[in-house]
Design a protein around this motif. Sequence first.
Motif, mmCIF file in Angstrom:
data_model
loop_
_atom_site.group_PDB
_atom_site.id
_atom_site.type_symbol
_atom_site.label_atom_id
_atom_site.label_comp_id
_atom_site.label_asym_id
_atom_site.label_seq_id
_atom_site.Cartn_x
_atom_site.Cartn_y
_atom_site.Cartn_z
ATOM 1 N N UNK A 20 -6.553 -33.065 44.571
ATOM 2 C CA UNK A 20 -7.387 -34.057 43.626
ATOM 3 C C UNK A 20 -8.846 -33.544 43.967
ATOM 4 N N UNK A 21 -9.361 -33.593 45.400
ATOM 5 C CA UNK A 21 -10.692 -33.576 46.049
ATOM 6 C C UNK A 21 -10.758 -32.255 46.823
ATOM 7 N N UNK A 22 -9.675 -31.916 47.554
ATOM 8 C CA UNK A 22 -9.799 -30.762 48.791
ATOM 9 C C UNK A 22 -9.906 -29.470 48.145
ATOM 10 N N UNK A 23 -10.915 -28.585 48.611
ATOM 11 C CA UNK A 23 -11.023 -27.286 48.369
ATOM 12 C C UNK A 23 -10.381 -26.599 49.786
ATOM 13 N N UNK A 24 -9.509 -25.484 49.190
ATOM 14 C CA UNK A 24 -8.964 -24.835 50.377
ATOM 15 C C UNK A 24 -9.021 -23.374 50.509
ATOM 16 N N UNK A 25 -9.064 -22.935 51.585
ATOM 17 C CA UNK A 25 -9.183 -21.574 51.992
ATOM 18 C C UNK A 25 -7.981 -21.225 52.907
ATOM 19 N N UNK A 26 -6.969 -20.139 52.122
ATOM 20 C CA UNK A 26 -5.685 -19.785 53.152
ATOM 21 C C UNK A 26 -6.168 -18.417 53.550
ATOM 22 N N UNK A 36 -8.123 -29.400 42.227
ATOM 23 C CA UNK A 36 -7.477 -29.347 40.921
ATOM 24 C C UNK A 36 -6.721 -28.088 40.455
ATOM 25 N N UNK A 37 -6.478 -27.118 41.304
ATOM 26 C CA UNK A 37 -5.996 -25.923 40.849
ATOM 27 C C UNK A 37 -4.415 -25.773 41.439
ATOM 28 N N UNK A 38 -3.588 -25.923 40.445
ATOM 29 C CA UNK A 38 -1.980 -25.574 40.966
ATOM 30 C C UNK A 38 -2.039 -24.331 41.686
ATOM 31 N N UNK A 39 -1.074 -24.409 42.805
ATOM 32 C CA UNK A 39 -0.735 -23.085 43.746
ATOM 33 C C UNK A 39 0.474 -23.447 44.455
ATOM 34 N N UNK A 40 0.889 -22.424 44.951
ATOM 35 C CA UNK A 40 2.366 -22.411 45.728
ATOM 36 C C UNK A 40 2.260 -21.113 46.642
ATOM 37 N N UNK A 41 2.576 -21.285 48.029
ATOM 38 C CA UNK A 41 2.582 -20.381 49.041
ATOM 39 C C UNK A 41 4.171 -19.945 49.103
ATOM 40 N N UNK A 42 4.467 -18.665 49.162
ATOM 41 C CA UNK A 42 5.700 -18.028 49.310
ATOM 42 C C UNK A 42 5.787 -16.891 50.426
ATOM 43 N N UNK A 74 -0.468 -18.358 58.852
ATOM 44 C CA UNK A 74 -1.818 -18.397 58.085
ATOM 45 C C UNK A 74 -2.377 -19.468 58.388
ATOM 46 N N UNK A 75 -3.849 -19.425 58.218
ATOM 47 C CA UNK A 75 -4.673 -20.752 58.310
ATOM 48 C C UNK A 75 -4.876 -21.338 57.111
ATOM 49 N N UNK A 76 -4.979 -22.715 57.049
ATOM 50 C CA UNK A 76 -5.186 -23.438 55.873
ATOM 51 C C UNK A 76 -6.352 -24.292 56.278
ATOM 52 N N UNK A 77 -7.686 -24.130 55.476
ATOM 53 C CA UNK A 77 -8.761 -24.776 55.905
ATOM 54 C C UNK A 77 -8.997 -25.823 54.699
ATOM 55 N N UNK A 78 -9.021 -26.960 54.909
ATOM 56 C CA UNK A 78 -9.236 -27.637 53.729
ATOM 57 C C UNK A 78 -10.568 -28.833 53.936
ATOM 58 N N UNK A 79 -11.411 -28.833 52.686
ATOM 59 C CA UNK A 79 -12.532 -29.706 52.941
ATOM 60 C C UNK A 79 -12.564 -30.278 51.636
ATOM 61 N N UNK A 80 -12.727 -31.665 51.571
ATOM 62 C CA UNK A 80 -12.382 -32.652 52.697
ATOM 63 C C UNK A 80 -10.905 -32.377 53.237
ATOM 64 N N UNK A 81 -10.735 -33.124 54.281
ATOM 65 C CA UNK A 81 -9.275 -32.997 54.662
ATOM 66 C C UNK A 81 -8.200 -33.340 53.480
ATOM 67 N N UNK A 82 -6.994 -32.716 53.542
ATOM 68 C CA UNK A 82 -6.174 -32.624 52.168
ATOM 69 C C UNK A 82 -5.034 -33.749 52.452
ATOM 70 N N UNK A 83 -5.003 -34.528 53.154
ATOM 71 C CA UNK A 83 -3.976 -35.656 53.812
ATOM 72 C C UNK A 83 -4.331 -36.621 52.489
#
Length: 113
Positions: free
Chosen positions: A47-53, A82-88, A97-106
């Motif tokens: 909903x709110x988190x921006x992520x970088x993989x 808000x962007x649907x995604x899935x890692x395989x 890999x690293x997943x950086x989430x801002x704010x925290x995705x918990x």
Amino acid sequence: MKISKINAEHYIWGENCDGWQLVKNNDISVIHERMPPNTQEVRHYHHKSRQFFFVLKGLATIEVNGEIFDLSQNEGIELAPQIPHQMFNHSDEEIEFLVISQPNSKDDRETIS
């Protein structure tokens, strides 16, 4: 304090995948993740988190809003909220890999069935 996979908070997710919480606060999280061969996470969005993989080892495949991207070692991708995604991991070798989430995705994840 110095942090590594040795002393970071560890958890297991999905199909025997590992996560090490390297940075964990309300503003940002940095997670080092490992996926064994032929595993995947569930499709979801935040909903709110921006992520970088960012791929550290192996070849990861990520589906982002219906588009497929292969990420090799030292490559990454940024995802807006808000962007649907899935890692395989479609390969025969583990990936890390690293997943950086801002704010925290918990507690910010919505699973898509």
